[in-house]
Design a protein around this motif. Structure first.
Motif, PDB file in Angstrom:
ATOM      1  N   SER A   8     110.824   3.214 -39.486  1.00 28.23           N
ATOM      2  CA  SER A   8     111.387   4.516 -39.926  1.00 28.23           C
ATOM      3  C   SER A   8     110.633   5.774 -39.510  1.00 28.23           C
ATOM      4  O   SER A   8     111.074   6.878 -39.827  1.00 28.23           O
ATOM      5  CB  SER A   8     111.574   4.562 -41.462  1.00 28.23           C
ATOM      6  N   ILE A   9     109.491   5.667 -38.832  1.00 26.68           N
ATOM      7  CA  ILE A   9     108.805   6.860 -38.337  1.00 26.68           C
ATOM      8  C   ILE A   9     108.540   6.696 -36.837  1.00 26.68           C
ATOM      9  O   ILE A   9     108.461   5.573 -36.341  1.00 26.68           O
ATOM     10  CB  ILE A   9     107.456   7.123 -39.055  1.00 26.68           C
ATOM     11  N   PRO A  10     108.419   7.828 -36.108  1.00 30.52           N
ATOM     12  CA  PRO A  10     108.013   7.679 -34.698  1.00 30.52           C
ATOM     13  C   PRO A  10     106.572   7.160 -34.624  1.00 30.52           C
ATOM     14  O   PRO A  10     106.322   6.077 -34.082  1.00 30.52           O
ATOM     15  CB  PRO A  10     108.134   9.099 -34.129  1.00 30.52           C
ATOM     16  N   GLY A  11     105.610   7.906 -35.207  1.00 27.44           N
ATOM     17  CA  GLY A  11     104.221   7.450 -35.263  1.00 27.44           C
ATOM     18  C   GLY A  11     103.656   7.106 -33.894  1.00 27.44           C
ATOM     19  O   GLY A  11     104.152   7.572 -32.869  1.00 27.44           O
ATOM     20  N   ARG A  12     102.611   6.313 -33.905  1.00 24.32           N
ATOM     21  CA  ARG A  12     102.011   5.905 -32.615  1.00 24.32           C
ATOM     22  C   ARG A  12     102.872   4.871 -31.895  1.00 24.32           C
ATOM     23  O   ARG A  12     102.721   4.671 -30.695  1.00 24.32           O
ATOM     24  CB  ARG A  12     100.592   5.389 -32.843  1.00 24.32           C
ATOM     25  N   GLY A  13     103.765   4.224 -32.628  1.00 27.70           N
ATOM     26  CA  GLY A  13     104.683   3.295 -31.973  1.00 27.70           C
ATOM     27  C   GLY A  13     105.575   3.993 -30.954  1.00 27.70           C
ATOM     28  O   GLY A  13     106.047   3.376 -29.996  1.00 27.70           O
ATOM     29  N   GLU A  14     105.809   5.296 -31.157  1.00 24.67           N
ATOM     30  CA  GLU A  14     106.730   6.025 -30.285  1.00 24.67           C
ATOM     31  C   GLU A  14     106.264   6.048 -28.829  1.00 24.67           C
ATOM     32  O   GLU A  14     107.089   6.049 -27.902  1.00 24.67           O
ATOM     33  CB  GLU A  14     106.933   7.456 -30.798  1.00 24.67           C
ATOM     34  N   PHE A  15     104.943   6.088 -28.624  1.00 20.98           N
ATOM     35  CA  PHE A  15     104.434   6.111 -27.244  1.00 20.98           C
ATOM     36  C   PHE A  15     104.814   4.822 -26.506  1.00 20.98           C
ATOM     37  O   PHE A  15     105.071   4.831 -25.306  1.00 20.98           O
ATOM     38  CB  PHE A  15     102.914   6.308 -27.242  1.00 20.98           C
ATOM     39  N   ILE A  16     104.846   3.727 -27.247  1.00 22.91           N
ATOM     40  CA  ILE A  16     105.222   2.433 -26.659  1.00 22.91           C
ATOM     41  C   ILE A  16     106.742   2.402 -26.444  1.00 22.91           C
ATOM     42  O   ILE A  16     107.211   1.977 -25.379  1.00 22.91           O
ATOM     43  CB  ILE A  16     104.808   1.265 -27.596  1.00 22.91           C
ATOM     44  N   ARG A  17     107.493   2.859 -27.454  1.00 23.29           N
ATOM     45  CA  ARG A  17     108.963   2.887 -27.312  1.00 23.29           C
ATOM     46  C   ARG A  17     109.376   3.692 -26.081  1.00 23.29           C
ATOM     47  O   ARG A  17     110.244   3.282 -25.319  1.00 23.29           O
ATOM     48  CB  ARG A  17     109.607   3.520 -28.553  1.00 23.29           C
ATOM     49  N   LEU A  18     108.763   4.860 -25.891  1.00 18.79           N
ATOM     50  CA  LEU A  18     109.156   5.718 -24.766  1.00 18.79           C
ATOM     51  C   LEU A  18     108.900   5.031 -23.426  1.00 18.79           C
ATOM     52  O   LEU A  18     109.675   5.203 -22.478  1.00 18.79           O
ATOM     53  CB  LEU A  18     108.423   7.060 -24.828  1.00 18.79           C
ATOM     54  N   ALA A  19     107.810   4.270 -23.335  1.00 24.39           N
ATOM     55  CA  ALA A  19     107.533   3.545 -22.080  1.00 24.39           C
ATOM     56  C   ALA A  19     108.640   2.532 -21.796  1.00 24.39           C
ATOM     57  O   ALA A  19     109.139   2.432 -20.664  1.00 24.39           O
ATOM     58  CB  ALA A  19     106.168   2.858 -22.158  1.00 24.39           C
ATOM     59  N   PHE A  20     109.042   1.802 -22.829  1.00 23.74           N
ATOM     60  CA  PHE A  20     110.133   0.837 -22.628  1.00 23.74           C
ATOM     61  C   PHE A  20     111.438   1.543 -22.279  1.00 23.74           C
ATOM     62  O   PHE A  20     112.141   1.152 -21.347  1.00 23.74           O
ATOM     63  CB  PHE A  20     110.345  -0.001 -23.904  1.00 23.74           C
ATOM     64  N   GLU A  21     111.763   2.574 -23.035  1.00 26.08           N
ATOM     65  CA  GLU A  21     113.049   3.255 -22.838  1.00 26.08           C
ATOM     66  C   GLU A  21     113.116   3.899 -21.447  1.00 26.08           C
ATOM     67  O   GLU A  21     114.153   3.878 -20.790  1.00 26.08           O
ATOM     68  CB  GLU A  21     113.265   4.307 -23.932  1.00 26.08           C
ATOM     69  N   ALA A  22     112.012   4.477 -20.990  1.00 24.62           N
ATOM     70  CA  ALA A  22     111.997   5.138 -19.681  1.00 24.62           C
ATOM     71  C   ALA A  22     112.135   4.135 -18.544  1.00 24.62           C
ATOM     72  O   ALA A  22     112.632   4.472 -17.466  1.00 24.62           O
ATOM     73  CB  ALA A  22     110.705   5.940 -19.510  1.00 24.62           C
ATOM     74  N   SER A  23     111.692   2.896 -18.775  1.00 20.98           N
ATOM     75  CA  SER A  23     111.752   1.908 -17.692  1.00 20.98           C
ATOM     76  C   SER A  23     112.985   1.031 -17.790  1.00 20.98           C
ATOM     77  O   SER A  23     113.255   0.233 -16.893  1.00 20.98           O
ATOM     78  CB  SER A  23     110.489   1.041 -17.715  1.00 20.98           C
ATOM     79  N   GLY A  24     113.732   1.175 -18.878  1.00 18.93           N
ATOM     80  CA  GLY A  24     114.956   0.385 -19.028  1.00 18.93           C
ATOM     81  C   GLY A  24     114.705  -1.083 -19.310  1.00 18.93           C
ATOM     82  O   GLY A  24     115.591  -1.917 -19.141  1.00 18.93           O
ATOM     83  N   VAL A  25     113.502  -1.411 -19.754  1.00 25.65           N
ATOM     84  CA  VAL A  25     113.172  -2.808 -20.064  1.00 25.65           C
ATOM     85  C   VAL A  25     113.356  -3.036 -21.559  1.00 25.65           C
ATOM     86  O   VAL A  25     112.882  -2.241 -22.371  1.00 25.65           O
ATOM     87  CB  VAL A  25     111.716  -3.125 -19.636  1.00 25.65           C
TER      88      VAL A  25
END
Lengths: 290, 290
Positions: A47-64
């Motif tokens: 439920s929060i972006p937090g430090r997990g968001e940096f990892i999410r963005l890497a996945f989302e940007a690479s489409g993996v």
């Protein structure tokens, strides 16, 4: 043996075996892009972006694809709690416990073909950067990208400390007086120092045309900086509005460009992107520029 | 092709070419150990251990020579100032500026055979870990070592903040009241949390017998933790004396063992080891346990 012979040979080896080769040859990245990815699992608070968001963005940007465990499954939080349990010395796959989330679980990539579990945001990004094609074209770029990401994450920590300068275990309300002093220093001195630095990096990297910190394509340093800028705009809207005019390459080129990247654009308007609330980036009007 | 044929082939390639290969084969580390090292230059402030010390310990533990530029040459400080100059966008070798020291200069290893310049302590350690044989035996260990080093460096930052909780640009004397609150929280809550974590890591890593955080040999995570423990003993002697009984694997096995390692033992009694003064670890009796 000529370099091209070596390259052909290495390409064949990487295609046919399980172990990972990294070389300075930028042409290798094509091989990495087409490889089959393991079923990555992000272990982070829901439920929060937090430090997990940096990892999410890497996945989302690479489409993996990846599983955002605690947000996607009802009892996913248990896996987050388990990887950092206070009595854990080593897990059943031979991994050390995490000091704190985020952690990344990668089935099949650990010791003896078991699951690998990594923790610490920069370490996870360094690992994924290679696998997702977000870590530059050679060893120099790879380390610059890690260095820049670390610097952005230092800024992220300083922003966190604007509302928790004394004790992370206490409420903001218990340290408001000190928070005001800390936030004032961060706004007046630290934010312009960091932004000035990244403005210079963008200026120095001609190949990136203001859109990328390193080289001519997106890296996890870019996605990491983008998120902290976005968080700063949420936390300190007045301060950032005033600062935007000082750092034009960042705010007129880099920031709008990164959020238009394939994958990120779709993600940022999706319901997978969590809203800011009581995490690292908090909007306390009294801490903003008056 | 059999794994051993591939290995022989790769070993020959790494011996005969300039680019770097990293594989999951632990047997490759023998090759790395015997390679010729470039003339590494550490760029850091003179006369204090500071964050430069984590880099020095990696070199000293591996027996690989390096130039401690600002301590070894009269005008070495100019090279430190130049790499972080406020108007630098890119250096003549194509490197971005450092946000802050330490930086590492590696002649011949940058773009087009020029000098590579890296900054950020964890990024430099990740780079050197591979080259100096201090980054474990496979990819899992390599990332655990980076993760643990990052966690130790987080503690290092929190200890810094005990005397500078409000503004890094102001004197301790200008933030003494807040420093006392911060130091109390760090001593009572944060130090035991970090020490408890590393005690568990040592316990979980049976191969290390309490002497190594990861696997069965020294890594830069060990040297990094050792230095922070040493700094904590200097900064908070009463607090640490009381804590030693709680974390026996750390203080009875790990700490004395690391400082007896080849290279480190000689270094720690040499005049190359700078004394603590007004850097990260400072002894203010009023901030210690009373």
């Amino acid at each position: 043996m000529s370099p091209s012979t070596i390259l052909t040979l290495l390409t064949n080896i990487t295609r046919n075996t399980r172990f990972t080769l990294t070389t300075n040859y930028s042409t290798m990245s094509a091989t990495k892009k087409t490889r089959t990815h393991p079923p990555y699992e992000l272990l982070y608070w829901p439920s929060i972006p937090g430090r997990g968001e940096f990892i999410r963005l890497a996945f989302e940007a690479s489409g993996v694809s990846y599983k955002d465990t605690s947000n996607e499954s009802k009892d996913g939080i248990n896996a987050v709690l388990a990887c950092k349990a206070d009595d854990l010395t080593i897990d059943s796959d031979g991994n050390p416990p995490a000091f704190a989330p985020p952690a990344l679980r990668v089935p099949g990539e650990g010791k003896n073909g078991k699951a690998l579990v990594l923790y610490q945001t920069p370490s996870i990004l360094a690992y994924l950067g290679d696998k997702l094609g977000l870590a530059g074209e050679d060893e120099a770029e790879k380390h610059w990208i890690l260095s820049h990401a670390l610097t952005v994450l230092d800024l992220n920590n300083e922003v966190h400390d604007t509302h928790h300068p004394i004790a992370v275990g206490k409420y903001y309300e218990d340290q408001k007086e000190e928070a005001l002093k800390k936030a004032t220093d961060v706004r007046e001195n630290r934010i312009p120092k960091f932004l000035g630095y990244f403005e210079r990096i963008l200026k120095g990297n001609e190949q990136g045309k203001g859109k990328y910190l390193v080289g001519g394509k997106l890296s996890y340093a870019d996605t990491t900086l983008w998120h902290v800028l976005n968080g700063l705009k949420f936390a300190f809207p007045k301060e950032m509005e005033a600062r935007e005019k000082e750092f034009t390459l960042i705010f007129e080129t880099f920031y709008p460009s990164v959020q238009e990247e394939n994958g990120l654009k779709e993600y940022l308007v999706s319901d997978r992107r969590q809203p800011y609330s009581m995490g690292i980036f908090r909007h306390y009007p009294e801490l903003d520029r008056q």
